[in-house]
Design a protein around this motif. Structure first.
Motif, PDB file in Angstrom:
ATOM      1  N   ASP A   4      -9.577  -1.721  -1.707  1.00 58.84           N
ATOM      2  CA  ASP A   4     -10.139  -0.376  -1.589  1.00 58.84           C
ATOM      3  C   ASP A   4      -9.234   0.639  -2.285  1.00 58.84           C
ATOM      4  O   ASP A   4      -9.707   1.504  -3.033  1.00 58.84           O
ATOM      5  CB  ASP A   4     -10.313  -0.017  -0.116  1.00 58.84           C
ATOM      6  CG  ASP A   4     -11.080   1.284   0.086  1.00 58.84           C
ATOM      7  OD1 ASP A   4     -11.964   1.591  -0.736  1.00 58.84           O
ATOM      8  OD2 ASP A   4     -10.790   1.997   1.077  1.00 58.84           O
ATOM      9  N   MET A   5      -7.930   0.515  -2.070  1.00 57.94           N
ATOM     10  CA  MET A   5      -6.979   1.432  -2.712  1.00 57.94           C
ATOM     11  C   MET A   5      -7.047   1.317  -4.232  1.00 57.94           C
ATOM     12  O   MET A   5      -7.091   2.330  -4.947  1.00 57.94           O
ATOM     13  CB  MET A   5      -5.566   1.114  -2.232  1.00 57.94           C
ATOM     14  CG  MET A   5      -4.477   1.915  -2.931  1.00 57.94           C
ATOM     15  SD  MET A   5      -2.814   1.368  -2.474  1.00 57.94           S
ATOM     16  CE  MET A   5      -2.765  -0.253  -3.258  1.00 57.94           C
ATOM     17  N   MET A   6      -7.082   0.091  -4.740  1.00 59.63           N
ATOM     18  CA  MET A   6      -7.101  -0.110  -6.183  1.00 59.63           C
ATOM     19  C   MET A   6      -8.397   0.405  -6.799  1.00 59.63           C
ATOM     20  O   MET A   6      -8.392   0.970  -7.903  1.00 59.63           O
ATOM     21  CB  MET A   6      -6.884  -1.585  -6.497  1.00 59.63           C
ATOM     22  CG  MET A   6      -5.518  -2.098  -6.060  1.00 59.63           C
ATOM     23  SD  MET A   6      -5.367  -3.894  -6.103  1.00 59.63           S
ATOM     24  CE  MET A   6      -5.191  -4.178  -7.857  1.00 59.63           C
ATOM     25  N   ILE A  32       0.835  -1.207   0.000  1.00 65.59           N
ATOM     26  CA  ILE A  32       0.000   0.000   0.000  1.00 65.59           C
ATOM     27  C   ILE A  32       0.868   1.254   0.000  1.00 65.59           C
ATOM     28  O   ILE A  32       0.633   2.197  -0.767  1.00 65.59           O
ATOM     29  CB  ILE A  32      -0.955  -0.007   1.205  1.00 65.59           C
ATOM     30  CG1 ILE A  32      -2.034  -1.080   0.997  1.00 65.59           C
ATOM     31  CG2 ILE A  32      -1.598   1.363   1.408  1.00 65.59           C
ATOM     32  CD1 ILE A  32      -2.891  -1.333   2.223  1.00 65.59           C
ATOM     33  N   GLY A  33       1.889   1.278   0.853  1.00 71.50           N
ATOM     34  CA  GLY A  33       2.761   2.444   0.925  1.00 71.50           C
ATOM     35  C   GLY A  33       3.471   2.712  -0.391  1.00 71.50           C
ATOM     36  O   GLY A  33       3.577   3.866  -0.839  1.00 71.50           O
ATOM     37  N   THR A  34       3.961   1.643  -1.030  1.00 75.32           N
ATOM     38  CA  THR A  34       4.657   1.803  -2.307  1.00 75.32           C
ATOM     39  C   THR A  34       3.711   2.316  -3.391  1.00 75.32           C
ATOM     40  O   THR A  34       4.052   3.229  -4.150  1.00 75.32           O
ATOM     41  CB  THR A  34       5.276   0.462  -2.742  1.00 75.32           C
ATOM     42  OG1 THR A  34       6.201   0.017  -1.738  1.00 75.32           O
ATOM     43  CG2 THR A  34       6.005   0.600  -4.066  1.00 75.32           C
ATOM     44  N   ALA A  35       2.506   1.729  -3.457  1.00 78.24           N
ATOM     45  CA  ALA A  35       1.554   2.119  -4.499  1.00 78.24           C
ATOM     46  C   ALA A  35       1.076   3.559  -4.311  1.00 78.24           C
ATOM     47  O   ALA A  35       0.969   4.323  -5.284  1.00 78.24           O
ATOM     48  CB  ALA A  35       0.367   1.164  -4.495  1.00 78.24           C
ATOM     49  N   LEU A  36       0.777   3.930  -3.081  1.00 79.04           N
ATOM     50  CA  LEU A  36       0.312   5.297  -2.838  1.00 79.04           C
ATOM     51  C   LEU A  36       1.430   6.310  -3.062  1.00 79.04           C
ATOM     52  O   LEU A  36       1.175   7.422  -3.544  1.00 79.04           O
ATOM     53  CB  LEU A  36      -0.244   5.416  -1.418  1.00 79.04           C
ATOM     54  CG  LEU A  36      -1.576   4.698  -1.176  1.00 79.04           C
ATOM     55  CD1 LEU A  36      -1.989   4.820   0.287  1.00 79.04           C
ATOM     56  CD2 LEU A  36      -2.676   5.251  -2.079  1.00 79.04           C
ATOM     57  N   ALA A  39       1.091   9.308  -5.663  1.00 74.26           N
ATOM     58  CA  ALA A  39       1.260  10.696  -5.217  1.00 74.26           C
ATOM     59  C   ALA A  39       2.308  11.430  -6.038  1.00 74.26           C
ATOM     60  O   ALA A  39       2.304  12.670  -6.091  1.00 74.26           O
ATOM     61  CB  ALA A  39       1.633  10.719  -3.734  1.00 74.26           C
ATOM     62  N   GLY A  40       3.206  10.698  -6.673  1.00 76.54           N
ATOM     63  CA  GLY A  40       4.223  11.326  -7.502  1.00 76.54           C
ATOM     64  C   GLY A  40       3.880  11.375  -8.975  1.00 76.54           C
ATOM     65  O   GLY A  40       4.703  11.815  -9.786  1.00 76.54           O
ATOM     66  N   ASP A  41       2.684  10.932  -9.340  1.00 83.13           N
ATOM     67  CA  ASP A  41       2.266  10.876 -10.738  1.00 83.13           C
ATOM     68  C   ASP A  41       1.384  12.084 -11.051  1.00 83.13           C
ATOM     69  O   ASP A  41       0.286  12.216 -10.497  1.00 83.13           O
ATOM     70  CB  ASP A  41       1.495   9.584 -10.985  1.00 83.13           C
ATOM     71  CG  ASP A  41       1.031   9.434 -12.428  1.00 83.13           C
ATOM     72  OD1 ASP A  41       1.254  10.357 -13.238  1.00 83.13           O
ATOM     73  OD2 ASP A  41       0.438   8.381 -12.754  1.00 83.13           O
ATOM     74  N   ARG A  92      -0.175  14.550  -2.783  1.00 84.58           N
ATOM     75  CA  ARG A  92      -0.682  14.309  -1.435  1.00 84.58           C
ATOM     76  C   ARG A  92       0.243  13.367  -0.669  1.00 84.58           C
ATOM     77  O   ARG A  92       1.111  12.693  -1.243  1.00 84.58           O
ATOM     78  CB  ARG A  92      -2.102  13.760  -1.512  1.00 84.58           C
ATOM     79  CG  ARG A  92      -3.089  14.774  -2.114  1.00 84.58           C
ATOM     80  CD  ARG A  92      -4.482  14.217  -2.243  1.00 84.58           C
ATOM     81  NE  ARG A  92      -5.069  13.850  -0.960  1.00 84.58           N
ATOM     82  CZ  ARG A  92      -6.300  13.347  -0.813  1.00 84.58           C
ATOM     83  NH1 ARG A  92      -7.069  13.182  -1.881  1.00 84.58           N
ATOM     84  NH2 ARG A  92      -6.765  13.026   0.377  1.00 84.58           N
ATOM     85  N   GLN A  93       0.059  13.301   0.640  1.00 87.51           N
ATOM     86  CA  GLN A  93       0.905  12.483   1.496  1.00 87.51           C
ATOM     87  C   GLN A  93       0.417  11.033   1.520  1.00 87.51           C
ATOM     88  O   GLN A  93      -0.733  10.767   1.897  1.00 87.51           O
ATOM     89  CB  GLN A  93       0.909  13.046   2.919  1.00 87.51           C
ATOM     90  CG  GLN A  93       1.611  14.382   3.044  1.00 87.51           C
ATOM     91  CD  GLN A  93       3.074  14.282   2.659  1.00 87.51           C
ATOM     92  OE1 GLN A  93       3.784  13.358   3.078  1.00 87.51           O
ATOM     93  NE2 GLN A  93       3.528  15.241   1.850  1.00 87.51           N
ATOM     94  N   PRO A  94       1.264  10.080   1.142  1.00 85.06           N
ATOM     95  CA  PRO A  94       0.841   8.681   1.127  1.00 85.06           C
ATOM     96  C   PRO A  94       0.327   8.180   2.472  1.00 85.06           C
ATOM     97  O   PRO A  94      -0.651   7.422   2.519  1.00 85.06           O
ATOM     98  CB  PRO A  94       2.111   7.938   0.694  1.00 85.06           C
ATOM     99  CG  PRO A  94       2.901   8.951  -0.074  1.00 85.06           C
ATOM    100  CD  PRO A  94       2.622  10.259   0.588  1.00 85.06           C
ATOM    101  N   ASP A  95       0.963   8.587   3.576  1.00 86.10           N
ATOM    102  CA  ASP A  95       0.514   8.115   4.895  1.00 86.10           C
ATOM    103  C   ASP A  95      -0.904   8.584   5.192  1.00 86.10           C
ATOM    104  O   ASP A  95      -1.720   7.830   5.745  1.00 86.10           O
ATOM    105  CB  ASP A  95       1.470   8.604   5.986  1.00 86.10           C
ATOM    106  CG  ASP A  95       2.815   7.898   5.929  1.00 86.10           C
ATOM    107  OD1 ASP A  95       2.909   6.863   5.244  1.00 86.10           O
ATOM    108  OD2 ASP A  95       3.769   8.395   6.557  1.00 86.10           O
ATOM    109  N   ALA A  96      -1.209   9.819   4.818  1.00 84.35           N
ATOM    110  CA  ALA A  96      -2.557  10.339   5.053  1.00 84.35           C
ATOM    111  C   ALA A  96      -3.576   9.615   4.178  1.00 84.35           C
ATOM    112  O   ALA A  96      -4.697   9.319   4.622  1.00 84.35           O
ATOM    113  CB  ALA A  96      -2.589  11.841   4.776  1.00 84.35           C
ATOM    114  N   LEU A  97      -3.198   9.316   2.946  1.00 83.07           N
ATOM    115  CA  LEU A  97      -4.099   8.574   2.066  1.00 83.07           C
ATOM    116  C   LEU A  97      -4.375   7.183   2.626  1.00 83.07           C
ATOM    117  O   LEU A  97      -5.509   6.704   2.599  1.00 83.07           O
ATOM    118  CB  LEU A  97      -3.489   8.453   0.668  1.00 83.07           C
ATOM    119  CG  LEU A  97      -3.317   9.755  -0.120  1.00 83.07           C
ATOM    120  CD1 LEU A  97      -2.524   9.493  -1.392  1.00 83.07           C
ATOM    121  CD2 LEU A  97      -4.668  10.369  -0.469  1.00 83.07           C
TER     122      LEU A  97
END
Length: 754
Positions: free
Chosen positions: A551-553, A513-517, A521-523, A531-536
């Motif tokens: 859910d993320m996908m 999840i951390g890697t994907a977010l 966030a960098g795209d 946005r901040q991955p941890d907050a997402l």
């Protein structure tokens, strides 16, 4: 207490919705879910047997660990400790390779093979965790069922569109003309074309005045429903399709329509087809030249048309070329990427659309197998090479294996050699609910829970569906005490590879999840850019790490809520609120956005295809004779893993060799009597079934049988073992581009047993 619950059937690619009856802690009945937005109540015998499969007394319920040469029950902690002790020293001694970045390191990684079977794409765990395992292990010795199945289609799509997963499917519900080659969807329920109630969809085609043509050496259930059936000689599909291409150009029928600006290589395709006239190929295909011409004219004249090829056209010597020609015919008749033709589905968990433009493209042969030098395709080596990679001495020999939901001893040519090779491994771990012909060699067997106790979302098959939709069902029954779910089993296995047995399995999901977010966030094209991955991650819902990943996908997918960017978009909570699924609409045009070639266009004539066409041209002077072997699919079967369900045995689901009456009379064979079938890999004695369902010169034997090896725990299957058709095959003949074993059109000798 009796209750009903919803479930998506995991037993084939149709993905039908089920309504199951639960009595206490057991599923006692299953019927089609009439409110399912995709399957609308359709069910086949496999789905109806869901409860019987789920409660199979031969299913393993506890791990097995080999002690003093025998597999005995163990605790889960003991099993994973044994896995780490068996695999970790090999990984530490040899390091990890970098299969995704060839040249970054010379090492091919640890001498550990990973073998993935078909059921992996039918489960949540099998879809989400093997990619993480492969990345953690870093081995280039990766083998899957794809190279005895659909790899040619992946390769042809990679070469045409730049993405091996961009596979167009026939728009069944809107086409006016369906040409089926080497497929029997009335028995298979469809494959690389997810379509619940394939029979009903074909009948609907006929009702609206459409036409169905089937090209197959057998008169299958699908062929019986067709307007016309052409009994082609096995293995000559590429010749027939190339002749149709030649006719389209020769008679001025080629018209690519609105996609002309996104195509390259049309003139090159015309030159490739020049020598394949109907008159030249007709004696080889054993289809009259004028009939071949009429096939091409009918396809071009139809208001809309779709061509669909499957395993009978992929597991042949020119499987990739045939798969390429299937799409080329649609492109040349203007039936590409438009309603009623062949189209690209858009899965809810797929990548969100990006601006069109050049991509990374697709490459073959980035590395090669150690012994025979087979080139990789889609980061995989041909599974027929697995035995030699184990039993051939030398540097880099495979010494251990991680086998997940696979039974290659039955499903791969020359199972006897592979059987012996697996027995010689230093260590093997198998994730499998059964002690079968392959898992009996494992040092550790990790059994997942039954389907009723697992959630279900079709990650793979939604990307091949004839209508865009999303459905998710949670487990119908709770896990037994102490039983980890299948996702946790996979996560703990991944941790063992890193020497972290005992760590929280949730770390694996958190890492993904951390890697994907972080990537999203960098795209700049992502709705969460900046946005901040941890907050997402804090916004994700779900009871488990796997649900949070879903859910993320969904949120980041093409229909997603985008973490607030589109409040009406998809999330896990919204999907759960629609237990019968959410309809996302019919297939829609996706070109050029779906293309990932270096040119940004459909590359109709890539170099490897041109070379294969030249090789096919060399076959024009041959006039082979003798009998040829083809496979056979049963409605109540699915490879080897459903033969232990009593409700699915007997009747037409028999292991017999089908022979045409003319051949039977010539060879003095009797119906029900024994015959000897001999191929380049061995010989078998099998009962004869005389039938006009096969054309003269062809014999048919089903795949997945041969349950007569010692050390298994498959009581029903062992009582009616059948024979292993793959033992006739030495595995020396492959489709060179995809590494797929030639299983159909195999020369055999048939004689009576006196």
């Amino acid at each position: 207490m009796t209750r009903t619950a919803l479930r998506i059937c995991p037993l084939c690619e149709a993905t039908c919705g089920l309504s199951v009856t639960v009595d206490g802690d057991r599923v006692t009945a299953a019927r089609g879910d009439r409110d399912d937005i995709f399957s609308k109540g359709f069910i086949c015998p496999k789905g109806a047997s869901f409860g019987e499969l789920d409660a199979d007394p031969d299913r393993l319920t506890r791990p097995l660990v080999r002690r003093n040469g025998a597999l005995t029950e163990a605790t889960w902690d003991e099993a994973f400790a044994a896995v780490q002790a068996g695999l970790r020293p090999l990984i530490e001694a040899h390091g990890s390779g970098s299969p995704e970045l060839p040249g970054a390191r010379e090492a091919a990684g640890p001498p550990v093979a990973v073998v993935l079977g078909n059921p992996n794409v039918h489960t949540v765990a099998g879809a989400l965790y093997p990619p993480v395992l492969l990345a953690a292990l870093g081995s280039r010795s990766v083998f899957t069922a794809s190279t005895v199945d659909q790899m040619p289609k992946h390769v042809s799509s990679g070469l045409l569109y730049g993405d091996p997963l961009a596979i167009p499917v026939p728009d069944l519900d809107r086409t006016d003309h369906l040409l089926v080659i080497g497929a029997n969807p009335l028995d298979s329920n469809g494959s690389l074309c997810t379509a619940p109630d394939f029979p009903g969809r074909i009948r609907a085609l006929r009702r609206r005045g459409g036409r169905l043509t089937v090209i197959d050496p057998r008169r299958t259930r699908t062929a019986k429903l067709a307007d016309e059936h052409l009994a082609v000689r096995p293995g000559t599909d590429a010749l027939l399709l190339f002749a149709m291409v030649r006719v389209l150009f020769e008679e001025g029928l080629a018209d690519v329509g609105e996609r002309a600006g996104h195509l390259t290589g049309i003139d090159e395709v015309e030159r490739l087809a020049a020598d394949f006239t109907p008159e030249v190929v007709a004696p080889l295909c054993e289809v009259p030249a004028e009939r071949i011409r009429r096939l091409a004219r009918e396809l071009a004249a139809a208001e809309t048309a779709a061509v669909y090829g499957r395993i009978g056209s992929t597991t042949v010597e020119f499987g990739t070329l045939t798969s390429w020609l299937v799409d080329v015919l649609a492109i040349l008749t203007g039936n590409f990427d438009r309603p009623g033709g062949i189209m690209f589905p858009l899965s809810a968990t797929g990548a969100a659309p990006r601006p069109a433009g050049p991509g990374r493209g697709f490459a073959l042969g980035r590395w090669h197998s150690r012994v025979s030098g087979h080139p990789e395709a889609k980061s995989e080596l041909p599974i027929v090479a697995l035995a030699e990679e184990i039993d051939t001495p030398g540097e880099g020999r495979v010494r251990a294996a991680v086998v997940i939901a696979a039974n290659p001893v039955l499903s791969v040519p020359d199972g006897d050699r592979l059987d012996a090779a697996l027995a010689s491994l230093d260590f093997m771990v198998s994730v499998d609910p059964y002690l079968n012909e392959t898992s009996r060699h494992a040092d550790v067997v990790l059994p997942p829970p039954p389907p009723s106790r697992s959630p279900h979302f079709d990650y793979a098959f939604n990307a091949l569906a004839v209508r865009n939709q999303a459905r998710y069902t949670r487990a119908v029954l709770p896990l037994a005490d102490g039983q980890p779910d299948e996702c946790e089993i996979h996560a703990r296995l991944i941790l063992c590879l890193g020497g972290q047995d005992g760590a929280d399995p949730g770390l694996v999901d958190a890492m993904v999840i951390g890697t994907a977010l972080g990537k999203a966030a960098g795209d700049p094209h992502s709705p969460v850019y900046g946005r901040q991955p941890d907050a997402l991650a804090q916004e994700l819902t779900g009871r488990t790490g796997a649900e949070r990943r879903l859910d993320m996908m969904l949120r980041l997918g093409p229909y997603g809520e985008g973490f607030g960017a589109d409040p009406e978009g998809l999330t896990l909570d919204r999907l759960l609120a629609h237990p019968h699924g959410i309809d996302l609409g019919p297939l829609a045009p996706r070109v050029p956005g779906v293309l990932r070639t270096r040119s940004g266009a459909v590359e109709l004539c890539p170099g490897p295809i041109a070379a294969e066409a030249a090789r096919l041209r060399g076959r024009l002077a041959r006039r082979p004779d003798g009998m040829l072997l083809v496979g056979r699919r049963h409605l109540r079967s699915n490879n080897s893993w459903l033969h232990n369900v009593p409700a699915l045995t007997g009747g037409s689901n028999r292991c017999t060799v089908q022979v045409h009456p003319d051949d039977a009379a010539r060879l003095e064979l009797t119906d029900g009597g024994p015959a000897r079938l001999k191929g380049d890999g061995g010989e078998l004695e099998v009962p004869v079934e005389i039938t006009e369902a096969v054309r003269p010169g062809v014999v048919s034997l089903p795949h997945g049988w041969g349950h007569n090896r010692t050390g298994t725990r498959l009581g029903v299957a062992a009582a009616d073992p059948g024979v292993n058709v793959n033992q006739l095959n030495a595995g020396r003949l492959l489709d060179p581009l995809s590494g797929t074993a030639v299983l159909n059109g195999l020369p055999v000798v048939l004689t009576p047993v006196r």
